[in-house]
Design a protein around this motif. Sequence first.
Motif, PDB file in Angstrom:
ATOM      1  N   ALA A  88       0.843  -1.094   0.177  1.00 48.48           N
ATOM      2  CA  ALA A  88      -0.059  -0.223  -0.023  1.00 48.48           C
ATOM      3  C   ALA A  88       0.796   1.155  -0.020  1.00 48.48           C
ATOM      4  CB  ALA A  88      -0.776  -0.036   1.280  1.00 48.48           C
ATOM      5  N   ALA A  89       1.882   1.167   0.780  1.00 42.84           N
ATOM      6  CA  ALA A  89       2.549   2.444   0.753  1.00 42.84           C
ATOM      7  C   ALA A  89       3.529   2.663  -0.443  1.00 42.84           C
ATOM      8  CB  ALA A  89       3.720   2.257   2.096  1.00 42.84           C
ATOM      9  N   VAL A  90       4.257   1.484  -0.772  1.00 42.60           N
ATOM     10  CA  VAL A  90       5.108   1.716  -2.184  1.00 42.60           C
ATOM     11  C   VAL A  90       4.070   2.029  -3.250  1.00 42.60           C
ATOM     12  CG1 VAL A  90       6.626   0.254  -1.416  1.00 42.60           C
ATOM     13  CG2 VAL A  90       4.952  -0.619  -2.881  1.00 42.60           C
ATOM     14  N   THR A  91       2.887   1.598  -3.139  1.00 42.54           N
ATOM     15  CA  THR A  91       2.020   2.033  -4.547  1.00 42.54           C
ATOM     16  C   THR A  91       1.608   3.624  -4.356  1.00 42.54           C
ATOM     17  OG1 THR A  91       1.186  -0.264  -4.381  1.00 42.54           O
ATOM     18  CG2 THR A  91      -0.291   1.468  -5.550  1.00 42.54           C
ATOM     19  N   ARG A  92       1.279   3.957  -2.971  1.00 45.23           N
ATOM     20  CA  ARG A  92       0.998   5.410  -2.947  1.00 45.23           C
ATOM     21  C   ARG A  92       1.966   6.318  -3.134  1.00 45.23           C
ATOM     22  NH1 ARG A  92      -1.137   4.483   1.712  1.00 45.23           N
ATOM     23  NH2 ARG A  92       0.736   4.523   2.958  1.00 45.23           N
ATOM     24  N   LEU A  93       3.287   5.981  -2.678  1.00 42.70           N
ATOM     25  CA  LEU A  93       4.268   6.800  -3.245  1.00 42.70           C
ATOM     26  C   LEU A  93       4.517   6.629  -4.674  1.00 42.70           C
ATOM     27  CD1 LEU A  93       6.525   5.830  -0.203  1.00 42.70           C
ATOM     28  CD2 LEU A  93       5.479   7.958  -0.444  1.00 42.70           C
ATOM     29  N   GLU A  95       2.227   6.016  -7.045  1.00 42.98           N
ATOM     30  CA  GLU A  95       1.228   6.782  -7.963  1.00 42.98           C
ATOM     31  C   GLU A  95       1.239   8.250  -7.759  1.00 42.98           C
ATOM     32  OE1 GLU A  95      -2.167   4.610  -6.963  1.00 42.98           O
ATOM     33  OE2 GLU A  95      -1.903   2.963  -8.147  1.00 42.98           O
ATOM     34  N   GLN A  96       1.534   8.703  -6.327  1.00 40.95           N
ATOM     35  CA  GLN A  96       1.455  10.137  -6.110  1.00 40.95           C
ATOM     36  C   GLN A  96       2.817  10.908  -6.280  1.00 40.95           C
ATOM     37  OE1 GLN A  96      -0.024  10.416  -2.073  1.00 40.95           O
ATOM     38  NE2 GLN A  96      -2.113   9.208  -2.882  1.00 40.95           N
ATOM     39  N   GLY A  97       3.668  10.209  -6.763  1.00 36.86           N
ATOM     40  CA  GLY A  97       5.076  10.756  -6.691  1.00 36.86           C
ATOM     41  C   GLY A  97       5.500  11.454  -7.872  1.00 36.86           C
ATOM     42  N   THR A  98       6.604  12.004  -8.047  1.00 39.20           N
ATOM     43  CA  THR A  98       7.381  12.569  -9.346  1.00 39.20           C
ATOM     44  C   THR A  98       7.872  11.743  -9.807  1.00 39.20           C
ATOM     45  OG1 THR A  98       9.318  13.288  -7.969  1.00 39.20           O
ATOM     46  CG2 THR A  98       7.619  14.771  -8.011  1.00 39.20           C
ATOM     47  N   ALA A  99       8.550  11.758 -10.977  1.00 30.33           N
ATOM     48  CA  ALA A  99       9.403  10.642 -11.647  1.00 30.33           C
ATOM     49  C   ALA A  99      10.459  10.557 -10.763  1.00 30.33           C
ATOM     50  CB  ALA A  99       9.900  11.221 -13.141  1.00 30.33           C
ATOM     51  N   ALA A 100      11.080  11.259 -10.166  1.00 27.86           N
ATOM     52  CA  ALA A 100      12.342  10.826  -9.208  1.00 27.86           C
ATOM     53  C   ALA A 100      11.951   9.874  -7.929  1.00 27.86           C
ATOM     54  CB  ALA A 100      12.940  12.135  -8.673  1.00 27.86           C
ATOM     55  N   GLU A 101      10.734  10.239  -7.516  1.00 29.50           N
ATOM     56  CA  GLU A 101      10.316   9.367  -6.304  1.00 29.50           C
ATOM     57  C   GLU A 101       9.501   8.105  -6.858  1.00 29.50           C
ATOM     58  OE1 GLU A 101       7.074  12.161  -4.674  1.00 29.50           O
ATOM     59  OE2 GLU A 101       8.633  13.614  -4.648  1.00 29.50           O
ATOM     60  N   ARG A 102       9.291   8.017  -8.238  1.00 31.10           N
ATOM     61  CA  ARG A 102       8.784   6.775  -8.604  1.00 31.10           C
ATOM     62  C   ARG A 102      10.041   5.904  -8.949  1.00 31.10           C
ATOM     63  NH1 ARG A 102       3.656   7.367 -12.686  1.00 31.10           N
ATOM     64  NH2 ARG A 102       2.403   8.238 -11.350  1.00 31.10           N
ATOM     65  N   ARG A 103      11.118   6.527  -9.426  1.00 32.49           N
ATOM     66  CA  ARG A 103      12.216   5.744  -9.837  1.00 32.49           C
ATOM     67  C   ARG A 103      12.670   5.202  -8.642  1.00 32.49           C
ATOM     68  NH1 ARG A 103      14.751   9.729 -11.520  1.00 32.49           N
ATOM     69  NH2 ARG A 103      16.279  10.155  -9.556  1.00 32.49           N
ATOM     70  N   ALA A 104      12.759   5.932  -7.321  1.00 35.27           N
ATOM     71  CA  ALA A 104      13.147   5.518  -5.905  1.00 35.27           C
ATOM     72  C   ALA A 104      12.580   4.216  -5.432  1.00 35.27           C
ATOM     73  CB  ALA A 104      13.413   6.330  -5.216  1.00 35.27           C
ATOM     74  N   VAL A 105      11.323   4.129  -5.963  1.00 33.73           N
ATOM     75  CA  VAL A 105      10.308   3.018  -5.511  1.00 33.73           C
ATOM     76  C   VAL A 105      10.946   1.810  -6.325  1.00 33.73           C
ATOM     77  CG1 VAL A 105       8.284   1.950  -5.861  1.00 33.73           C
ATOM     78  CG2 VAL A 105       8.450   4.326  -4.581  1.00 33.73           C
ATOM     79  N   LEU A 106      10.932   1.898  -7.574  1.00 30.55           N
ATOM     80  CA  LEU A 106      11.408   0.966  -8.374  1.00 30.55           C
ATOM     81  C   LEU A 106      12.792   0.351  -8.140  1.00 30.55           C
ATOM     82  CD1 LEU A 106      10.179   2.361 -11.918  1.00 30.55           C
ATOM     83  CD2 LEU A 106       9.282   0.551 -10.659  1.00 30.55           C
ATOM     84  N   LEU A 107      13.608   1.270  -7.734  1.00 31.23           N
ATOM     85  CA  LEU A 107      14.933   0.802  -7.550  1.00 31.23           C
ATOM     86  C   LEU A 107      15.118   0.043  -6.138  1.00 31.23           C
ATOM     87  CD1 LEU A 107      17.129   4.004  -8.233  1.00 31.23           C
ATOM     88  CD2 LEU A 107      17.131   1.796  -9.632  1.00 31.23           C
ATOM     89  N   THR A 108      14.145   0.214  -5.272  1.00 32.57           N
ATOM     90  CA  THR A 108      14.059  -0.255  -4.132  1.00 32.57           C
ATOM     91  C   THR A 108      13.164  -1.657  -3.807  1.00 32.57           C
ATOM     92  OG1 THR A 108      14.351   2.101  -3.123  1.00 32.57           O
ATOM     93  CG2 THR A 108      13.912   0.369  -1.423  1.00 32.57           C
ATOM     94  N   LEU A 109      12.493  -1.882  -4.900  1.00 33.96           N
ATOM     95  CA  LEU A 109      11.680  -2.972  -4.773  1.00 33.96           C
ATOM     96  C   LEU A 109      12.503  -4.312  -4.510  1.00 33.96           C
ATOM     97  CD1 LEU A 109       9.053  -2.557  -7.872  1.00 33.96           C
ATOM     98  CD2 LEU A 109       8.717  -2.270  -5.238  1.00 33.96           C
ATOM     99  N   PRO A 110      13.574  -4.622  -5.136  1.00 37.90           N
ATOM    100  CA  PRO A 110      14.211  -5.905  -4.759  1.00 37.90           C
ATOM    101  C   PRO A 110      14.679  -5.985  -3.211  1.00 37.90           C
ATOM    102  CG  PRO A 110      15.234  -5.065  -6.607  1.00 37.90           C
ATOM    103  CD  PRO A 110      14.307  -3.779  -6.068  1.00 37.90           C
TER     104      PRO A 110
END
Length: 264
Positions: A88-93, A95-110
Amino acid sequence: MPMTSPDAPLLTRKELDAQLGGAARAWLDEAFAEAAHAAAHPDPGPSGNTYAAPPWELRYAAAGRQCGLEHADSVRALLLIEARAGLAAVTRLYEQGTAAERRAVLLTLPALDLGATAVALVEDALRANDTTLIAAAVGPYAGDRLDPHNWRHAVLKCLFTGVPVDAVAQLARRSRGDAELARMLGDYAAERIAAGRPVPADLHRVLALTAPGPDAPGPDAPGPDAPGPDAPGPDAPGTETTATGSAAHGPAAPTASTAPSEES
């Protein structure tokens, strides 16, 4: 503006402390304390105030301003890990984030304990044309979790947008012996030549990787935790391409003498 590239290593807390000034370190201390508190006291679910966000999530958004854009990915990744962020938290961050914030989510998924539940975020990023998001999306999480259909289209998306295939995690392992990927690459090369456009050098490289080898996992072998069978995947070139090659291993891509080997 400087920022962490998707293939740059994320910094540890110790490395960040060595590079940040006193004010930024103090801010990071507070941010980590809030993230740790969130991990120790998980959100029980939706409340009456649907617009409220945990304090650490506000810190996540402010990381670039407080610690510098070059450190933002590392700070955000560490906050996600410290907070033990759930889906829920990573999806919220994301969906609501900038491109940079989205990128950080993707980089941290592993590094997050999400299993295959966050694959939809990767698929969403692969529908974008932002090359920093695409490069982050094809990292280790995608290498482990994307099903064969979506993974093949992710490779084609990299070729189409100019993202170096070095960004694709497990490229050699998952390409080996994949006749369907070879066919798609051949079709894409043929389309480029027919349109008078150069064939990306990376295409030849990936096509060579598709040759069967002694440890070939087979054309439809997913990563260890990839979900389910093939399903309609993210928008990517080749989705509606008519097959023009032979059935076994697809047509060979043009050689350097047939077409330029790099994008203009």
